[in-house]
Design an enzyme around this catalytic site. Sequence first.
Site, PDB file in Angstrom:
ATOM      1  N   GLY A 119      -7.082  -0.818   8.282  1.00  0.00           N
ATOM      2  CA  GLY A 119      -5.674  -1.172   8.521  1.00  0.00           C
ATOM      3  C   GLY A 119      -5.281  -0.946   9.965  1.00  0.00           C
ATOM      4  O   GLY A 119      -4.493  -1.700  10.546  1.00  0.00           O
TER       5      GLY A 119
ATOM      6  N   GLY B  24      15.993  -7.177  33.645  1.00  0.00           N
ATOM      7  CA  GLY B  24      17.282  -6.610  34.056  1.00  0.00           C
ATOM      8  C   GLY B  24      18.309  -6.717  32.941  1.00  0.00           C
ATOM      9  O   GLY B  24      17.988  -6.503  31.766  1.00  0.00           O
TER      10      GLY B  24
ATOM     11  N   PHE C   9       0.873  -1.178   0.000  1.00  0.00           N
ATOM     12  CA  PHE C   9       0.000   0.000   0.000  1.00  0.00           C
ATOM     13  C   PHE C   9       0.909   1.226   0.000  1.00  0.00           C
ATOM     14  O   PHE C   9       1.713   1.401   0.922  1.00  0.00           O
ATOM     15  CB  PHE C   9      -0.864  -0.040   1.266  1.00  0.00           C
ATOM     16  CG  PHE C   9      -1.864   1.064   1.393  1.00  0.00           C
ATOM     17  CD1 PHE C   9      -3.083   1.005   0.744  1.00  0.00           C
ATOM     18  CD2 PHE C   9      -1.589   2.158   2.190  1.00  0.00           C
ATOM     19  CE1 PHE C   9      -4.023   2.016   0.883  1.00  0.00           C
ATOM     20  CE2 PHE C   9      -2.521   3.181   2.335  1.00  0.00           C
ATOM     21  CZ  PHE C   9      -3.732   3.107   1.673  1.00  0.00           C
TER      22      PHE C   9
ATOM     23  N   GLU D 142       0.739   3.812   9.573  1.00  0.00           N
ATOM     24  CA  GLU D 142      -0.726   3.831   9.359  1.00  0.00           C
ATOM     25  C   GLU D 142      -1.394   4.920  10.215  1.00  0.00           C
ATOM     26  O   GLU D 142      -2.486   4.738  10.750  1.00  0.00           O
ATOM     27  CB  GLU D 142      -1.317   2.437   9.567  1.00  0.00           C
ATOM     28  CG  GLU D 142      -0.778   1.481   8.513  1.00  0.00           C
ATOM     29  CD  GLU D 142      -1.585   0.236   8.285  1.00  0.00           C
ATOM     30  OE1 GLU D 142      -2.801   0.244   8.561  1.00  0.00           O
ATOM     31  OE2 GLU D 142      -1.011  -0.737   7.793  1.00  0.00           O
TER      32      GLU D 142
ATOM     33  N   GLU E 140      -0.487  11.013  16.928  1.00  0.00           N
ATOM     34  CA  GLU E 140      -1.060  12.371  16.829  1.00  0.00           C
ATOM     35  C   GLU E 140      -2.195  12.385  15.803  1.00  0.00           C
ATOM     36  O   GLU E 140      -3.238  13.031  16.022  1.00  0.00           O
ATOM     37  CB  GLU E 140       0.041  13.378  16.451  1.00  0.00           C
ATOM     38  CG  GLU E 140       1.098  13.612  17.539  1.00  0.00           C
ATOM     39  CD  GLU E 140       2.094  12.467  17.716  1.00  0.00           C
ATOM     40  OE1 GLU E 140       2.152  11.567  16.842  1.00  0.00           O
ATOM     41  OE2 GLU E 140       2.816  12.462  18.728  1.00  0.00           O
TER      42      GLU E 140
ATOM     43  N   GLN F  59       6.984  -7.214  45.613  1.00  0.00           N
ATOM     44  CA  GLN F  59       5.856  -6.369  45.214  1.00  0.00           C
ATOM     45  C   GLN F  59       6.212  -5.425  44.053  1.00  0.00           C
ATOM     46  O   GLN F  59       5.356  -5.117  43.211  1.00  0.00           O
ATOM     47  CB  GLN F  59       5.365  -5.555  46.420  1.00  0.00           C
ATOM     48  CG  GLN F  59       3.972  -5.029  46.228  1.00  0.00           C
ATOM     49  CD  GLN F  59       3.474  -4.267  47.440  1.00  0.00           C
ATOM     50  OE1 GLN F  59       4.129  -3.347  47.909  1.00  0.00           O
ATOM     51  NE2 GLN F  59       2.329  -4.647  47.949  1.00  0.00           N
TER      52      GLN F  59
ATOM     53  N   TRP G 157       9.093   4.293   2.548  1.00  0.00           N
ATOM     54  CA  TRP G 157       8.782   3.421   3.706  1.00  0.00           C
ATOM     55  C   TRP G 157       7.667   2.439   3.377  1.00  0.00           C
ATOM     56  O   TRP G 157       6.738   2.260   4.178  1.00  0.00           O
ATOM     57  CB  TRP G 157       8.383   4.275   4.932  1.00  0.00           C
ATOM     58  CG  TRP G 157       9.340   5.381   5.205  1.00  0.00           C
ATOM     59  CD1 TRP G 157      10.622   5.249   5.643  1.00  0.00           C
ATOM     60  CD2 TRP G 157       9.100   6.793   5.073  1.00  0.00           C
ATOM     61  NE1 TRP G 157      11.194   6.488   5.785  1.00  0.00           N
ATOM     62  CE2 TRP G 157      10.280   7.449   5.447  1.00  0.00           C
ATOM     63  CE3 TRP G 157       7.994   7.550   4.687  1.00  0.00           C
ATOM     64  CZ2 TRP G 157      10.407   8.834   5.426  1.00  0.00           C
ATOM     65  CZ3 TRP G 157       8.107   8.929   4.662  1.00  0.00           C
ATOM     66  CH2 TRP G 157       9.298   9.560   5.032  1.00  0.00           C
TER      67      TRP G 157
HETATM   68  N1  COS Z   1     -12.375   7.829   6.969  1.00  0.00           N
HETATM   69  C1  COS Z   1     -13.112   8.107   5.871  1.00  0.00           C
HETATM   70  N2  COS Z   1     -13.028   9.288   5.206  1.00  0.00           N
HETATM   71  C2  COS Z   1     -12.174  10.203   5.688  1.00  0.00           C
HETATM   72  C3  COS Z   1     -11.372   9.967   6.827  1.00  0.00           C
HETATM   73  C4  COS Z   1     -11.508   8.731   7.470  1.00  0.00           C
HETATM   74  N3  COS Z   1     -10.772   8.408   8.548  1.00  0.00           N
HETATM   75  N4  COS Z   1     -10.606  11.060   7.043  1.00  0.00           N
HETATM   76  C5  COS Z   1     -10.921  11.952   6.094  1.00  0.00           C
HETATM   77  N5  COS Z   1     -11.860  11.436   5.276  1.00  0.00           N
HETATM   78  C6  COS Z   1     -12.497  12.106   4.128  1.00  0.00           C
HETATM   79  C7  COS Z   1     -13.234  13.354   4.601  1.00  0.00           C
HETATM   80  O1  COS Z   1     -14.564  13.055   4.917  1.00  0.00           O
HETATM   81  C8  COS Z   1     -13.123  14.273   3.412  1.00  0.00           C
HETATM   82  O2  COS Z   1     -14.130  13.985   2.488  1.00  0.00           O
HETATM   83  P1  COS Z   1     -15.086  15.187   1.870  1.00  0.00           P
HETATM   84  O3  COS Z   1     -14.162  16.079   1.100  1.00  0.00           O
HETATM   85  O4  COS Z   1     -16.080  14.476   1.019  1.00  0.00           O
HETATM   86  O5  COS Z   1     -15.672  15.877   3.046  1.00  0.00           O
HETATM   87  C9  COS Z   1     -11.804  13.899   2.771  1.00  0.00           C
HETATM   88  O6  COS Z   1     -11.474  12.595   3.235  1.00  0.00           O
HETATM   89  C10 COS Z   1     -10.682  14.864   3.133  1.00  0.00           C
HETATM   90  O7  COS Z   1     -10.617  14.914   4.519  1.00  0.00           O
HETATM   91  P2  COS Z   1     -10.008  16.141   5.319  1.00  0.00           P
HETATM   92  O8  COS Z   1     -10.429  17.437   4.707  1.00  0.00           O
HETATM   93  O9  COS Z   1     -10.350  15.912   6.751  1.00  0.00           O
HETATM   94  O10 COS Z   1      -8.454  15.973   5.062  1.00  0.00           O
HETATM   95  P3  COS Z   1      -7.201  16.532   5.855  1.00  0.00           P
HETATM   96  O11 COS Z   1      -6.209  16.970   4.868  1.00  0.00           O
HETATM   97  O12 COS Z   1      -7.649  17.507   6.902  1.00  0.00           O
HETATM   98  O13 COS Z   1      -6.572  15.213   6.543  1.00  0.00           O
HETATM   99  C11 COS Z   1      -6.222  13.455   8.104  1.00  0.00           C
HETATM  100  C12 COS Z   1      -7.222  14.412   7.394  1.00  0.00           C
HETATM  101  C13 COS Z   1      -5.139  14.181   8.847  1.00  0.00           C
HETATM  102  C14 COS Z   1      -7.086  12.686   9.077  1.00  0.00           C
HETATM  103  C15 COS Z   1      -5.606  12.524   7.030  1.00  0.00           C
HETATM  104  O14 COS Z   1      -4.754  13.224   6.169  1.00  0.00           O
HETATM  105  C16 COS Z   1      -4.859  11.344   7.604  1.00  0.00           C
HETATM  106  O15 COS Z   1      -5.461  10.394   8.082  1.00  0.00           O
HETATM  107  N6  COS Z   1      -3.537  11.403   7.546  1.00  0.00           N
HETATM  108  C17 COS Z   1      -2.716  10.280   7.988  1.00  0.00           C
HETATM  109  C18 COS Z   1      -2.469   9.364   6.870  1.00  0.00           C
HETATM  110  C19 COS Z   1      -1.691   8.188   7.315  1.00  0.00           C
HETATM  111  O16 COS Z   1      -2.191   7.355   8.023  1.00  0.00           O
HETATM  112  N7  COS Z   1      -0.421   8.129   6.851  1.00  0.00           N
HETATM  113  C20 COS Z   1       0.385   7.015   7.133  1.00  0.00           C
HETATM  114  C21 COS Z   1       0.787   6.458   5.826  1.00  0.00           C
HETATM  115  S1  COS Z   1       0.225   4.864   5.543  1.00  0.00           S
HETATM  116  S2  COS Z   1       1.639   3.808   6.445  1.00  0.00           S
END
Ligand code: COS
Length: 379
Positions: free
Chosen positions: A242, A339, A123, A363, A367, A279, A156
């Site tokens: 995931g 230890g 992925f 994933e 934060e 303990q 990665w």
């Molecule tokens: N499940 C389903 N849909 C989601 C979602 C979730 N967890 N998070 C966001 N969405 C959808 C939103 O509903 C939005 O859709 P609409 O435009 O129709 O409203 C769209 O995706 C964009 O979402 P948003 O505007 O909230 O995007 P942001 O840029 O603010 O980002 C986060 C949201 C930070 C939550 C997202 O970028 C994220 O999860 N980042 C981490 C990614 C990750 O896990 N990276 C690791 C790499 S894989 S090892």
Amino acid sequence: MNFELTEEQLAVQQAAREFAQSELLPGVIERDETQTFPLEQVKKMGELGFLGMMVDPKYNGGGMDTVSYVLAMEEISKIDASASVCMSVNNSLVCWGIEKYGTEEQKQKYLKPLATGEKIGAFCLSEPEAGSDATSQQTTAEDKGDYYLLNGTKNWITNGNTASIYLVIAQTDREKGHKGINCLIVEKGMDGFVVGKKENKLGIRGSDTHSLMFTDVKVPKENRIGDDGFGFKFAMSTLNGGRIGIASQALGIASGAYELALAYSKERKAFGKPISQHQAIQFKLADMATEIEAARLLCLKAAHLKDQKKDFGKASAMAKLFASKVAMDTTIEAVQIHGGYGYVKEYHVERLMRDAKITQIYEGTSEIQKIVISRELLK
Ligand code: COS
């Protein structure tokens, strides 16, 4: 509410436990030291049905529920988190993503061999400049009519070299922001696709983590998952599932370390009695066992909601946030209980401590999980 596992779920748990003890434990320390991917072991995992557990049997999967998947992930991760991350990515990101959103042709062509482990999936979302901020994709998929021209670099990537089927997220129309992102199924061997360097990591050193480079790769239009512009939502939705896998991995790392610490505390003597009779150690064991139980319940709740086809995004983020912290805290305490022995490789707990850290990062970092959870709370 029923906390009892079914006979089938118990059988899956037992099979995974036996497999981990007999096939993964031998050589796990050497594989960590030499950064060797457990190729033979992963092949056997495929034969036993651990790589496509939840896939419908009509696509060669096990047809099991997500609860069984959590149980198996915990058992495999107790022994070898490098093997279990391969299992998690293949099951809950790649197989699930194609099964839920792919076309019938994509399922016949790609899901079937992925579900048996004949082929392994990867992925590909993260980039050198896009991890948590997943919408800022620099990889591009230019629409050329009947194909996409893919250019960019991914970083990665778990199963980076072992995989032969890659789900690649890329920007098609920058003006549309996240609505201009697509997910393409890319096969190893396509012209212009090169697997880059392998990462030398702190933990899960047996797993196969690479960068990937795409230069003018022609990906047929029929390899796009979902409608044009669905790629970001696909990635978010798939990551929701995931995270149940990674939460269960963290749970397994924690419970593996706890079991080792418990056994060791009964054998090791200090001040004339086993250290388990002091303990100071008893309180550590009590904290570890309580936190692990809480992490397990969060994982199972998220899995249950998914099985019930209910919204599980918040639950999976909570499970991952909490279980990964428990993994970190528990493994540190397991080293402490051991230890000096805990600081050397033969006793396994130092490896589990190193392996635990990644569960707070990949994933979605801890934060990011807090962002996902708090947005749900404030909806
Ligand atoms: N499940 C389903 N849909 C989601 C979602 C979730 N967890 N998070 C966001 N969405 C959808 C939103 O509903 C939005 O859709 P609409 O435009 O129709 O409203 C769209 O995706 C964009 O979402 P948003 O505007 O909230 O995007 P942001 O840029 O603010 O980002 C986060 C949201 C930070 C939550 C997202 O970028 C994220 O999860 N980042 C981490 C990614 C990750 O896990 N990276 C690791 C790499 S894989 S090892």
